[in-house]
Design an enzyme around this catalytic site. Structure first.
Site, short mmCIF file in Angstrom:
data_model
loop_
_atom_site.label_atom_id
_atom_site.label_comp_id
_atom_site.label_asym_id
_atom_site.label_seq_id
_atom_site.Cartn_x
_atom_site.Cartn_y
_atom_site.Cartn_z
N ARG A 1 52.64 -30.74 -41.63
CA ARG A 1 51.76 -30.01 -42.54
C ARG A 1 50.97 -28.97 -41.74
NH1 ARG A 1 54.67 -31.77 -45.68
NH2 ARG A 1 54.29 -33.15 -47.46
N GLU B 1 50.72 -21.04 -47.51
CA GLU B 1 52.14 -20.68 -47.65
C GLU B 1 52.40 -20.08 -49.03
OE1 GLU B 1 53.84 -24.19 -44.68
OE2 GLU B 1 54.00 -24.43 -46.85
N HIS C 1 58.84 -22.74 -43.61
CA HIS C 1 58.89 -24.02 -44.32
C HIS C 1 60.33 -24.31 -44.78
CE1 HIS C 1 56.07 -27.00 -46.50
NE2 HIS C 1 57.27 -27.55 -46.39
#
Length: 323
Positions: A235, A264, A285
């Protein structure tokens, strides 16, 4: 019963077999994305909602009286007000474990990137190699993973899989003691301070909690072994990003490889998007996005939906045990 997928773009359904999902309900509506202003309207008359990152808060739940099940197509659950859902009798389920192999693979790829500097040598091959007086380039330091020590913070299924892969490269692995309040010490684990001082590479695999928020701060980075590298596929909020940028510029950190950021997508002026940061690898990601991983995730949603229909909900994260 009607179902809706609020952000199907996160699954890229055209690459997956979703026939089993369609068989579970009489009617499905797929939305690629759903903005905050559209959520309430898209939940009207809906019994089952599937969401990855779309927020379903208490106000949204109150405006959706027909809603009975929320399937989070992810492991993280902070986008749904779990207590409000419980009070309203809405079962909330998540899916875990679908990305273990894929994320572990990506973690090792990032680790190898820090060791081989392939991201910098790729640029060298295109720009400097054609003019090189020698057959090879040696502009960036490369090291062997074999014989190095990897530190793991977080040792669930994913951390254990990364350990197995790292050991296949001949690495020694240390695991930090749990950071959870009241957690019992497990044999073989080491205090965080010792792990930071001894490890050549540190990989984060812990959840984002009040105890781990900005865990990797200036003090953490200063305590790391000089020249060590940091990998984060967990994370973004685990890392104090301006502090990491300073450590990279200062040369005390050997490098960092991140798949996640605290915001993000990031803002254009995010401190880790600066061009002058040495030996930083960023991926967007994407550690989890293999087709196989996404199919396992979709299959997990189907399994949760099927169990709920049978009156025995599984993977419930808000305390309701009956449909």
């Amino acid at each position: 019963m009607k179902g809706v997928i609020l952000d199907s773009q996160t699954l890229k359904l055209e690459e997956l077999d979703f026939s089993a999902l369609e068989q579970q309900l009489s009617h499905w509506t797929y939305y690629e994305q759903t903005g905050p202003d559209a959520v309430k309207n898209r939940l009207q008359g809906v019994t089952v909602a599937v969401t990855n990152k779309v927020v379903i808060d208490a106000e949204t739940l109150a405006a959706a009286p027909d809603l009975k099940l929320i399937c989070i197509s992810a492991t993280g659950i902070n986008n749904v007000d779990l207590e409000a859902a419980r009070r309203q009798g809405v079962v909330v389920c998540n899916v875990s474990g679908y990305g273990t192999e894929t994320v572990a693979q990506h973690t090792l790829a990032l680790m190898l990137g820090l060791a081989t500097r392939w991201h910098q040598y790729d640029r060298e091959a295109r720009q400097a190699w054609p003019r090189s007086p020698m057959f090879c380039r040696m502009d960036f330091p490369v090291f062997d993973l074999h014989g190095k020590t990897l530190g793991l913070i977080g040792h669930g299924d994913l951390g254990r899989r990364v350990q197995a892969l790292a050991e296949a490269f001949g690495m020694k692995v240390l695991v930090a003691r749990s950071l959870r309040p009241g957690a019992r010490d497990e044999p073989g684990r080491v205090p965080l301070e010792e792990l930071l001082a001894r490890c050549d590479l540190i990989s984060l695999h812990c959840p984002l909690t009040p105890q781990t928020d900005k865990l990797v701060n200036a003090e953490f980075l200063a305590a790391m072994k000089p020249g060590a590298g940091l990998i984060n596929t967990a994370r973004g909020g685990l890392v104090d990003e301006p502090a990491l940028a300073r450590a990279l510029r200062g040369g005390t950190l050997g490098g960092a490889a991140l798949d996640v950021l605290s915001q993000e997508p990031p803002a254009a002026d995010h401190p880790l998007l600066a061009d002058d940061l040495p030996n930083l690898i960023l991926t967007p990601h994407s550690a989890w996005v293999s087709r196989e991983s996404r199919q396992r995730l979709l299959d997990g949603v189907v399994s949760n939906l099927r169990a709920w229909k049978n009156g025995r909900p599984e993977n419930v994260v808000n305390g309701l045990t009956s449909a």
